[in-house]
Design a protein around this motif. Structure first.
Motif, mmCIF file in Angstrom:
data_model
loop_
_atom_site.group_PDB
_atom_site.id
_atom_site.type_symbol
_atom_site.label_atom_id
_atom_site.label_comp_id
_atom_site.label_asym_id
_atom_site.label_seq_id
_atom_site.Cartn_x
_atom_site.Cartn_y
_atom_site.Cartn_z
ATOM 1 N N PHE A 39 0.820 -1.207 0.000
ATOM 2 C CA PHE A 39 0.000 0.000 0.000
ATOM 3 C C PHE A 39 0.855 1.260 0.000
ATOM 4 N N GLU A 40 2.004 1.188 0.656
ATOM 5 C CA GLU A 40 2.923 2.325 0.619
ATOM 6 C C GLU A 40 3.471 2.517 -0.787
ATOM 7 N N LYS A 41 3.767 1.412 -1.457
ATOM 8 C CA LYS A 41 4.269 1.490 -2.837
ATOM 9 C C LYS A 41 3.199 2.033 -3.773
ATOM 10 N N ARG A 42 1.957 1.649 -3.540
ATOM 11 C CA ARG A 42 0.869 2.175 -4.368
ATOM 12 C C ARG A 42 0.703 3.672 -4.150
ATOM 13 N N ARG A 43 0.852 4.121 -2.893
ATOM 14 C CA ARG A 43 0.763 5.554 -2.630
ATOM 15 C C ARG A 43 1.942 6.315 -3.232
ATOM 16 N N ASN A 44 3.050 5.617 -3.412
ATOM 17 C CA ASN A 44 4.223 6.229 -4.041
ATOM 18 C C ASN A 44 4.163 6.120 -5.562
ATOM 19 N N ASN A 45 2.986 5.735 -6.079
ATOM 20 C CA ASN A 45 2.703 5.763 -7.528
ATOM 21 C C ASN A 45 3.606 4.819 -8.329
ATOM 22 N N LYS A 46 3.890 3.637 -7.776
ATOM 23 C CA LYS A 46 4.781 2.704 -8.449
ATOM 24 C C LYS A 46 4.094 1.918 -9.557
ATOM 25 N N SER A 47 2.755 1.819 -9.521
ATOM 26 C CA SER A 47 2.048 0.916 -10.428
ATOM 27 C C SER A 47 1.034 1.646 -11.292
ATOM 28 N N LEU A 48 1.082 1.409 -12.592
ATOM 29 C CA LEU A 48 0.142 2.027 -13.529
ATOM 30 C C LEU A 48 -1.288 1.562 -13.255
ATOM 31 N N PHE A 49 -1.479 0.251 -13.130
ATOM 32 C CA PHE A 49 -2.833 -0.271 -12.962
ATOM 33 C C PHE A 49 -3.442 0.153 -11.632
ATOM 34 N N ASP A 50 -2.603 0.309 -10.597
ATOM 35 C CA ASP A 50 -3.132 0.783 -9.318
ATOM 36 C C ASP A 50 -3.534 2.251 -9.410
ATOM 37 N N LEU A 51 -2.803 3.039 -10.190
ATOM 38 C CA LEU A 51 -3.214 4.419 -10.430
ATOM 39 C C LEU A 51 -4.535 4.460 -11.198
ATOM 40 N N TYR A 52 -4.705 3.521 -12.124
ATOM 41 C CA TYR A 52 -5.983 3.418 -12.848
ATOM 42 C C TYR A 52 -7.113 3.133 -11.866
ATOM 43 N N ASN A 53 -6.883 2.228 -10.909
ATOM 44 C CA ASN A 53 -7.918 1.912 -9.916
ATOM 45 C C ASN A 53 -8.281 3.138 -9.086
ATOM 46 N N VAL A 54 -7.261 3.941 -8.715
ATOM 47 C CA VAL A 54 -7.521 5.161 -7.956
ATOM 48 C C VAL A 54 -8.308 6.155 -8.807
ATOM 49 N N LEU A 55 -7.959 6.248 -10.083
ATOM 50 C CA LEU A 55 -8.663 7.160 -10.988
ATOM 51 C C LEU A 55 -10.133 6.772 -11.126
ATOM 52 N N GLY A 92 -11.868 4.881 -9.112
ATOM 53 C CA GLY A 92 -12.492 5.073 -7.801
ATOM 54 C C GLY A 92 -12.802 6.527 -7.521
ATOM 55 N N SER A 93 -11.936 7.423 -7.979
ATOM 56 C CA SER A 93 -12.176 8.860 -7.788
ATOM 57 C C SER A 93 -13.381 9.325 -8.588
ATOM 58 N N ILE A 94 -13.503 8.844 -9.827
ATOM 59 C CA ILE A 94 -14.663 9.212 -10.645
ATOM 60 C C ILE A 94 -15.935 8.626 -10.038
ATOM 61 N N GLN A 95 -15.853 7.386 -9.542
ATOM 62 C CA GLN A 95 -17.005 6.781 -8.865
ATOM 63 C C GLN A 95 -17.418 7.621 -7.659
ATOM 64 N N THR A 96 -16.431 8.087 -6.890
ATOM 65 C CA THR A 96 -16.723 8.865 -5.684
ATOM 66 C C THR A 96 -17.454 10.156 -6.028
ATOM 67 N N LEU A 97 -16.927 10.888 -7.009
ATOM 68 C CA LEU A 97 -17.573 12.149 -7.391
ATOM 69 C C LEU A 97 -18.972 11.900 -7.962
ATOM 70 N N THR A 98 -19.100 10.862 -8.776
ATOM 71 C CA THR A 98 -20.425 10.530 -9.319
ATOM 72 C C THR A 98 -21.383 10.192 -8.185
ATOM 73 N N GLY A 99 -20.895 9.428 -7.215
ATOM 74 C CA GLY A 99 -21.743 9.022 -6.102
ATOM 75 C C GLY A 99 -22.217 10.180 -5.264
ATOM 76 N N VAL A 100 -21.346 11.179 -5.071
ATOM 77 C CA VAL A 100 -21.727 12.332 -4.260
ATOM 78 C C VAL A 100 -22.640 13.268 -5.043
ATOM 79 N N SER A 143 -13.955 -2.251 -4.584
ATOM 80 C CA SER A 143 -12.495 -2.346 -4.572
ATOM 81 C C SER A 143 -11.869 -1.045 -5.062
ATOM 82 N N HIS A 144 -12.478 -0.416 -6.073
ATOM 83 C CA HIS A 144 -11.990 0.889 -6.541
ATOM 84 C C HIS A 144 -12.133 1.944 -5.444
ATOM 85 N N LEU A 145 -13.248 1.905 -4.721
ATOM 86 C CA LEU A 145 -13.437 2.851 -3.613
ATOM 87 C C LEU A 145 -12.403 2.603 -2.518
#
Length: 785
Positions: free
Chosen positions: A460-476, A478-486, A596-598
């Motif tokens: 999780f620390e590595k994911r926060r340090n932006n090491k993985s492309l696909f994990d950044l995709y999941n955050v992206l 999840g972020s769109i889901q969050t804004l849509t949800g609100v 999982s994205h959230l």
């Protein structure tokens, strides 16, 4: 008939009553509704013949399909006779007619139910049938059939259901599991248990009392796990397309509830889909690899066993459909008055029911900061992530289908090979060639691989340090889901079923000259709406969406269209989609991957944690139910956070009263009451409302305590230090949260019973020469003394 006017129809109705002849009215009614065409022995969803010993059911509801198999011949009685034996046919037919009544419009107020409701009703009736079978010996069911049903028997079942829930109230599951384990551990020797504990030391770990519903000692637990292992509890049968038999075996060290459930109830009940049965913490052999950094703070009220009033009412409705069997020649009969007193109010005399399963309120500032982080992340990285992901997937497809490619490129060399570890050829490409396709912006951010296995250290620390492309995709995503949800305040089913593109109205680029002058709406299917029956369909609704967010959706849709055109999908797509890091393809989300994205968002932005018992830290992991509530909550919290006028502007409403009407129409009274209760509790601490002392007196009167024992302080101060630093200076303990939740629940009861109310009073003031709409919130005590 189809040309009848309203006046003619009313005349026909009155004439039918006067003459006591309803044949013509029946024809007129059926011409419009078709309810008399319903075949009790052949509803559209029953693929088998009514007399069949095995029923195959398929129910379609919009894009969803629910399948179910009912094996009537699986049930046997104490005398070894089967439910399908000739002597039990009247009882069997009664069960069958009970199930087909779920969709009979003549038994459901003249309405055809929607597919999801039919499936839910069949699920409830199946549970009630199984409860009758499990407890049937007490009324000699095998001998007397339904003639032995009594008011006391049914009331006892419903009270158990209300106090213990479906699994333990109807199936007595925990007790039966405990009895089964204690019966069989006697065959496990001390030496076997010791060897097993050495191999799986996790099973002998220290547990919290609430994690031990079976009440086993450590010695009993180890022996129980050892015996369960011998019956295959830790191996699961999993469908596999590659296996010739269609079945493959995998390790299942969390336990397979289906195996235990089938072992206990074999022959006693209609076999059911037991995917929803959770495993016991006591019986696990290792820690589950989670897709989140911490365990979750529960997002629903923690009231063990108690059922909600709504669910009990659903069960009562399902139970009373059994009345349809009385009067038939081919079914077992019972005394018709035995259900007269089976009511919610009677059940409440024996057990306290929850008003409604309520989702906990998120700290408002937490959500505001999350919105800010998600929006900024999207603005900064959406285009870079989408272009890099599409390039990687397209190159991966070329590698796997090219003339010189290895056919095993996306396959693992050995069945024992860890699916998260690439083969040599694939590893060479993912570690070198694939990285060259990632844009410079993301590489400079830290991306140096495609994905990080969940088992990797400090993942999780590595994911926060932006090491993985696909994990950044999941955050992206999840972020769109969050804004849509609100912003759109939709149900999770409505968001999951959004189309991969063409969700905006009008469907034009928001950056175009025309788009810059256009007001946008988001079009979605509205759950719990539309028509039912075989061809049932949800209604579509369009709701205003801010242009800046319409642009985010537009870019996501363009990305999806590019994937579809390039054949980079493993299934049909939805608006939000999930990457398979093994197959390097994208498919539509389900509830699990959506959440999982959230989770990825909550861990990436490090949402606050709370200390539970045994010094365990748990994190807030938001869910769509809570974001949907937040939409309405903004109205009441806006007096403290100045968010109301922004919300009004974003949603395109002309004034505050218009916004309030929209909120109250969009949310149920139960949801709004929960939000009001949360606001009142916070207002207590900040002294933002009048009549606080009257509220204290009402709480004291309601719950039989002294006024001085009611504390108006909350953990507001602890949560308010969630500031621009995005960190809690103080980590609250779960006991503090529980105190607040208890007080909030008590205030909620006063709101629901109408003893108090909280309503806005709107007014217009002049500020700096301009008229400004504003409001104040008034706490009213409706019953004093």
């Amino acid at each position: 008939m189809s040309a009848l006017t309203e006046d003619e129809l009313w005349s026909l109705h009155q004439a039918s009553i006067n003459n006591g002849d309803f044949r013509v009215l029946k024809l007129a009614t059926n011409n419009v509704t078709g309810i008399y065409d319903y075949e009790e022995q052949k509803p559209y969803w029953l693929l088998s013949e009514f007399p069949s010993n095995t029923w195959h059911i398929e129910i379609k509801d919009n894009s969803k399909t629910f399948t179910r198999t009912i094996d009537w011949s699986a049930v046997s009685f104490a005398d070894n006779s089967l439910l399908t034996d000739q002597k039990h046919i009247p009882l069997l037919n009664a069960f069958k007619y009970w199930i087909t009544a779920t969709d009979n419009p003549r038994e459901n107020g003249g309405k055809f139910k929607k597919g999801v409701s039919v499936n839910f009703s069949i699920q409830l009736i199946t549970a009630l049938i199984n409860a009758i079978l499990i407890h049937g010996e007490s009324i000699q069911l095998a001998k007397l059939h339904f003639s032995a049903l009594s008011e006391d028997f049914l009331m006892s079942l419903m009270v158990r259901l209300g106090s213990l829930g479906t699994l333990n109230g109807l199936y007595d599951y925990n007790n039966k599991v405990r009895e089964t384990l204690l019966k069989h551990i006697s065959i496990i020797s001390d030496n076997e248990a010791e060897e097993f504990k050495e191999k799986y030391p996790f099973c002998a770990r220290t547990l919290l009392p609430e994690e031990m519903p079976l009440g086993l000692s450590v010695t009993q637990r180890v022996k129980a796990c050892c015996w369960l292992n011998s019956i295959g509890y830790y191996q699961g049968e999993v469908k596999s397309k590659k296996s010739k038999t269609g079945i493959s075996i995998r390790n299942h060290h969390q336990g397979n509830s289906a195996i235990l459930h089938n072992f206990i109830y074999d022959g006693q009940i209609i076999p059911v889909n037991n995917k929803g049965i959770s495993t016991f913490e006591e019986l696990k052999l290792n820690e589950k690899v989670e897709d989140k950094e911490f365990k979750s703070i529960p997002c629903t009220e923690d009231i063990t066993g108690e059922m909600s009033e709504t669910l009990i009412e659903n069960y009562i409705s399902a139970l009373k459909l059994l009345n349809t069997v009385n009067g038939r020649d081919d079914t077992s009969q019972y005394f018709p008055t035995i259900m007269t007193s089976i009511t919610c109010s009677r059940i409440r005399e024996h057990v306290k029911l929850k008003k409604k399963g309520r989702f906990k309120t998120l700290p408002p500032q937490l959500v505001f900061n999350l919105i800010k982080n998600c929006y900024e992340f999207i603005q900064e990285y959406q285009e870079s992530i989408f272009s890099s992901v599409q390039s990687v997937l397209a190159e991966g497809l070329t590698k796997s289908t090219g003339k010189n490619s290895n056919k095993d490129f996306f396959q693992h060399k050995s069945p024992k090979h860890d699916p998260n570890i690439p083969s040599t050829e694939r590893g060479a490409w993912t570690n070198t060639g694939a990285l060259l396709l990632i844009c410079d912006k993301l590489q400079n951010l830290g991306v140096d691989r495609l994905s990080i296995p969940g088992t990797e250290e400090d993942v999780f620390e590595k994911r926060r340090n932006n090491k993985s492309l696909f994990d950044l995709y999941n955050v992206l995503i999840g972020s769109i889901q969050t804004l849509t949800g609100v912003i759109m305040a939709k149900r999770i089913d409505e968001l999951i079923t959004l189309k991969p593109h063409h969700n905006l109205s009008p469907n034009i680029d928001p950056t175009s000259e025309k788009g810059k002058k256009t007001e946008y709406e988001l079009v979605a299917s509205l759950k719990k709406s539309g028509s039912g029956g075989e061809h049932g369909k949800n209604s579509s609704i369009a709701r205003p969406i801010p242009r800046s967010f319409a642009l985010i959706i537009w870019k996501l849709e363009q990305f999806n269209q590019g994937l579809i055109k390039a054949n980079l999908t493993k299934s049909s797509l939805s608006l939000f989609n999930n990457i398979d890091p093994v197959k390097l393809k994208i498919g539509q989300v389900n509830v699990r991957s959506y959440n999982s994205h959230l989770n990825a968002v909550c861990d990436y932005f490090e949402l606050p944690v709370v200390i539970f018992g045994n010094d365990e830290h748990r994190r807030y992991y938001v869910r769509q139910h809570q974001l949907r509530r937040f939409f309405a909550m903004v109205f009441f919290w806006s007096k403290g956070f100045d968010g109301l006028d922004t919300l009004r502007w974003m949603l395109g409403h002309t004034d505050l009263e218009h916004l309030y009407r929209y909120i109250t129409e969009s949310e149920t009274g139960a949801v709004l009451n929960g939000i009001k209760a949360s606001y009142i509790i916070d207002a207590m601490d900040k002294n933002k409302l009048d009549n606080m002392q009257e509220l204290v007196e009402k709480l004291a009167e309601r719950y039989g305590v002294n006024n001085a024992n009611i504390s108006l302080s909350t953990i507001t101060d602890a949560t308010d230090d969630y500031e621009d630093t995005s960190e809690y200076k103080t980590i609250p303990h779960i006991e503090e949260l529980k105190k607040q939740e208890k007080l909030e629940s008590q205030v909620l009861e006063l709101l629901e019973d109408g003893i108090i109310s909280l309503e806005p009073e709107f007014f217009t003031i002049e500020q700096d020469g301009q008229k400004v709409n504003d409001f104040s919130l008034t706490l009213q005590i409706n019953e004093i003394g």
